[in-house]
Write a protein that holds these residues in place. Structure first.
Motif, mmCIF file in Angstrom:
data_model
loop_
_atom_site.group_PDB
_atom_site.id
_atom_site.type_symbol
_atom_site.label_atom_id
_atom_site.label_comp_id
_atom_site.label_asym_id
_atom_site.label_seq_id
_atom_site.Cartn_x
_atom_site.Cartn_y
_atom_site.Cartn_z
ATOM 1 N N GLN A 187 -2.526 8.170 7.712
ATOM 2 C CA GLN A 187 -3.432 7.279 8.441
ATOM 3 C C GLN A 187 -3.015 5.805 8.312
ATOM 4 O O GLN A 187 -3.221 5.021 9.237
ATOM 5 C CB GLN A 187 -4.862 7.468 7.908
ATOM 6 N N SER A 188 -2.461 5.431 7.176
ATOM 7 C CA SER A 188 -2.103 4.018 6.948
ATOM 8 C C SER A 188 -0.722 3.659 7.475
ATOM 9 O O SER A 188 -0.375 2.465 7.573
ATOM 10 C CB SER A 188 -2.146 3.708 5.444
ATOM 11 N N LYS A 245 -5.516 14.356 -0.290
ATOM 12 C CA LYS A 245 -6.115 13.061 0.081
ATOM 13 C C LYS A 245 -5.063 11.963 0.193
ATOM 14 O O LYS A 245 -5.102 11.136 1.100
ATOM 15 C CB LYS A 245 -7.167 12.674 -0.954
ATOM 16 N N ILE A 246 -4.119 11.989 -0.757
ATOM 17 C CA ILE A 246 -3.070 10.962 -0.726
ATOM 18 C C ILE A 246 -2.211 11.115 0.526
ATOM 19 O O ILE A 246 -1.861 10.120 1.193
ATOM 20 C CB ILE A 246 -2.205 11.048 -1.996
ATOM 21 N N LEU A 267 0.823 -1.211 0.000
ATOM 22 C CA LEU A 267 0.000 0.000 0.000
ATOM 23 C C LEU A 267 0.856 1.259 0.000
ATOM 24 O O LEU A 267 0.576 2.225 -0.744
ATOM 25 C CB LEU A 267 -0.934 -0.016 1.202
ATOM 26 N N GLU A 277 -6.496 16.262 -4.630
ATOM 27 C CA GLU A 277 -6.117 14.842 -4.734
ATOM 28 C C GLU A 277 -4.822 14.565 -3.981
ATOM 29 O O GLU A 277 -4.673 13.520 -3.331
ATOM 30 C CB GLU A 277 -5.976 14.466 -6.206
ATOM 31 N N VAL A 308 -3.051 12.471 3.423
ATOM 32 C CA VAL A 308 -3.835 12.074 4.602
ATOM 33 C C VAL A 308 -3.934 10.549 4.692
ATOM 34 O O VAL A 308 -3.786 9.957 5.760
ATOM 35 C CB VAL A 308 -5.240 12.717 4.542
ATOM 36 N N HIS A 309 -4.180 9.928 3.537
ATOM 37 C CA HIS A 309 -4.284 8.463 3.505
ATOM 38 C C HIS A 309 -2.958 7.806 3.914
ATOM 39 O O HIS A 309 -2.931 6.795 4.641
ATOM 40 C CB HIS A 309 -4.691 8.016 2.100
ATOM 41 N N THR A 310 -1.865 8.391 3.484
ATOM 42 C CA THR A 310 -0.548 7.850 3.826
ATOM 43 C C THR A 310 -0.294 7.938 5.321
ATOM 44 O O THR A 310 0.193 6.983 5.937
ATOM 45 C CB THR A 310 0.547 8.604 3.065
ATOM 46 N N LEU A 356 0.830 4.398 -2.753
ATOM 47 C CA LEU A 356 0.559 5.798 -2.423
ATOM 48 C C LEU A 356 1.726 6.693 -2.833
ATOM 49 O O LEU A 356 1.527 7.826 -3.299
ATOM 50 C CB LEU A 356 0.288 5.925 -0.919
#
Length: 299
Positions: free
Chosen positions: A149-150, A142-143, A110, A139, A145-147, A114
């Protein structure tokens, strides 16, 4: 890091697999030799018991054979490697499951996905219009933030995977000395069984040599007794066919004035001479037996 750990684990596993195959082969060979040894020693003990009453006997040798049989039973336990084999197979299964993991195959990462998306968006934002107008960076946000969080979840899974790899490697390190020790014990037992088999066969050939010597001695005694028959002793031999037709002709009676007392005295002298011959033959046989090589019983 995790790929390096996996490759190191696979090298250790290959070494363990090689030693396991060698151990199984040695165990099977020892089992086959022990089966042959048990059958042969049982046959030897049976044949020895049958000839003890009229042949050769040695309590020391019989005791040594029974001790060999007990040792062989103990060595059968040395060749049992079922528990060790089960541990190795269980560890192989665990390693195969780790290889199927996404981290083991380097698929579905993942964080790398990202990262690649962020690089592509950055290249798009870099080529902004010349009028200095603002571009849409939603966009990219979002990437990012997703990074973030993950990150914690991915790191936790990765560390868990690395922990399993190190755990399996440690199990292999712990198993290797046990496999080496079991293999050493099996080889030692194998050599001892072969030595006992060879020693027992050597003792059997010694028994055969003694039996042949005794047979020769008995033949010599028989020849001495046949040559020692005197005319006076011929009166004790079985009657001939002519004498069977005239039974009274074989009866010894005094002739030419010979008295009954003289005849008895001559017969007693003949009997004494025969006893002397038998005693000398027995002494000669005993001397031959004492001169034989009995040192093999102490080997």
């Amino acid at each position: 890091g995790q790929r390096a750990a996996m490759l190191s684990l696979l090298r250790y596993n290959a070494n363990l697999t090689k030693m396991k195959n060698t151990l199984i082969s040695a165990s099977q060979q020892l089992k086959a030799k022990l089966e042959f040894f048990h059958k042969s020693i049982q046959l030897d003990l049976e044949r020895y018991s049958e000839q003890m009453t009229y042949g050769i006997s040695s309590e020391k040798m019989l005791k040594a054979w029974k001790e060999m049989e007990e040792k062989a039973i103990h060595y059968a336990e040395v060749g049992v490697i079922g528990n060790l084999e089960e541990q190795i197979m269980s560890l192989h299964t665990e390693i195969m499951e780790l290889q199927k993991s996404p981290y083991g195959r380097r698929q579905g990462d993942l964080m790398e996905s990202l990262e690649q998306r962020a690089i592509d968006l950055y290249k798009q934002l870099k080529h902004r219009p010349s009028d200095r107008s603002y571009s849409d960076s939603t966009e990219m946000v979002k990437i990012i933030v997703h990074t973030v969080q993950s990150q914690d979840r991915v790191l936790k899974e990765l560390f868990g995977h690395l922990s399993k790899l190190l755990g399996c490697k440690q199990k292999i390190i712990d198993l290797l000395p046990k496999v080496e020790m079991a293999l050493s014990n099996i080889r030692e037992a194998d050599n001892t069984v072969m030595f006992m088999q060879g020693k027992r066969q050597k003792e059997i050939w010694h028994l055969l040599k003694i039996a042949c010597t005794q047979s020769s001695a008995r033949s010599l005694v028989g020849s001495s007794l046949e040559g020692a028959v005197t005319p006076q002793a011929s009166a004790w031999l079985p009657p001939t066919s002519a004498e069977r037709e005239h039974p009274l002709s074989c009866v010894v009676t005094p002739q030419d004035g010979e008295t009954l007392a003289q005849m008895i005295e001559e017969n007693l002298n003949c009997l004494g001479h025969l006893g002397t011959i038998i005693r000398e033959a027995n002494e000669e046989q005993g001397s031959r037996m004492m001169n034989l090589d009995w040192s093999w019983l102490t080997e």
